[in-house]
Scaffold this motif. Sequence first.
Motif, PDB file in Angstrom:
ATOM      1  N   GLN A  17      46.197  43.677  30.596  1.00 17.04           N
ATOM      2  CA  GLN A  17      47.552  44.235  30.460  1.00 17.04           C
ATOM      3  C   GLN A  17      47.675  45.529  31.271  1.00 17.04           C
ATOM      4  OE1 GLN A  17      50.225  43.063  29.198  1.00 17.04           O
ATOM      5  NE2 GLN A  17      49.714  41.646  27.552  1.00 17.04           N
ATOM      6  N   ARG A  18      46.627  46.357  31.236  1.00 15.11           N
ATOM      7  CA  ARG A  18      46.643  47.628  31.974  1.00 15.11           C
ATOM      8  C   ARG A  18      46.536  47.430  33.484  1.00 15.11           C
ATOM      9  NH1 ARG A  18      43.318  49.110  27.683  1.00 15.11           N
ATOM     10  NH2 ARG A  18      41.443  49.067  28.948  1.00 15.11           N
ATOM     11  N   HIS A  19      45.943  46.322  33.896  1.00 15.93           N
ATOM     12  CA  HIS A  19      45.752  46.044  35.331  1.00 15.93           C
ATOM     13  C   HIS A  19      46.586  44.842  35.777  1.00 15.93           C
ATOM     14  CE1 HIS A  19      42.391  48.855  35.801  1.00 15.93           C
ATOM     15  NE2 HIS A  19      42.035  48.482  34.591  1.00 15.93           N
ATOM     16  N   ALA A  72      46.918  40.073  38.792  1.00 18.62           N
ATOM     17  CA  ALA A  72      47.885  38.977  38.663  1.00 18.62           C
ATOM     18  C   ALA A  72      47.414  37.674  39.296  1.00 18.62           C
ATOM     19  CB  ALA A  72      49.231  39.396  39.265  1.00 18.62           C
ATOM     20  N   ASP A  73      46.591  37.774  40.332  1.00 14.78           N
ATOM     21  CA  ASP A  73      46.131  36.574  41.018  1.00 14.78           C
ATOM     22  C   ASP A  73      45.070  35.795  40.234  1.00 14.78           C
ATOM     23  OD1 ASP A  73      44.423  38.827  41.506  1.00 14.78           O
ATOM     24  OD2 ASP A  73      43.467  37.744  43.147  1.00 14.78           O
ATOM     25  N   ARG A 129      37.840  35.654  41.413  1.00 15.89           N
ATOM     26  CA  ARG A 129      38.555  35.701  42.702  1.00 15.89           C
ATOM     27  C   ARG A 129      37.792  34.931  43.768  1.00 15.89           C
ATOM     28  NH1 ARG A 129      40.417  41.517  42.126  1.00 15.89           N
ATOM     29  NH2 ARG A 129      42.575  41.161  41.557  1.00 15.89           N
ATOM     30  N   ALA A 130      36.489  35.186  43.849  1.00 17.73           N
ATOM     31  CA  ALA A 130      35.660  34.547  44.872  1.00 17.73           C
ATOM     32  C   ALA A 130      35.617  33.032  44.691  1.00 17.73           C
ATOM     33  CB  ALA A 130      34.249  35.123  44.833  1.00 17.73           C
ATOM     34  N   ALA A 131      35.713  32.576  43.439  1.00 17.72           N
ATOM     35  CA  ALA A 131      35.631  31.137  43.145  1.00 17.72           C
ATOM     36  C   ALA A 131      37.002  30.473  43.077  1.00 17.72           C
ATOM     37  CB  ALA A 131      34.892  30.929  41.822  1.00 17.72           C
ATOM     38  N   GLY A 132      38.075  31.236  43.257  1.00 20.29           N
ATOM     39  CA  GLY A 132      39.418  30.670  43.174  1.00 20.29           C
ATOM     40  C   GLY A 132      39.778  30.231  41.764  1.00 20.29           C
ATOM     41  N   GLN A 133      39.311  30.981  40.767  1.00 19.79           N
ATOM     42  CA  GLN A 133      39.562  30.617  39.374  1.00 19.79           C
ATOM     43  C   GLN A 133      40.619  31.505  38.736  1.00 19.79           C
ATOM     44  OE1 GLN A 133      35.468  31.204  38.139  1.00 19.79           O
ATOM     45  NE2 GLN A 133      35.194  28.992  37.906  1.00 19.79           N
TER      46      GLN A 133
END
Length: 99
Positions: free
Chosen positions: A87-89, A94-95, A69-73
Amino acid sequence: MQDITITRSDTDSKARYVATIPGVAGEGELTLSKVSATLIIADHTGVPDSMRGLGVAAALAERLIADARAAGQRIVPLCPFLHARAQRHKADWADVIQW
């Protein structure tokens, strides 16, 4: 909750997270391959028997998600553990997960 320490080491094409717990033998790991600056593949998550049930694999997954997330990956969850956890999360991750 155990006192889990996670470190990351990188090469140009790979990265490895290592988890340790004071007083517990062994280390957990999560490895990834770097496809591009914005796309990585989670290859493998492994935890020795000495660490099973202590939340080590989950902590490694959470660290990977936070770093991505922090690296935009985006992450391709090839590793069966990470795939099942994603799958559970699904809504929360999703991002960063690329199916």
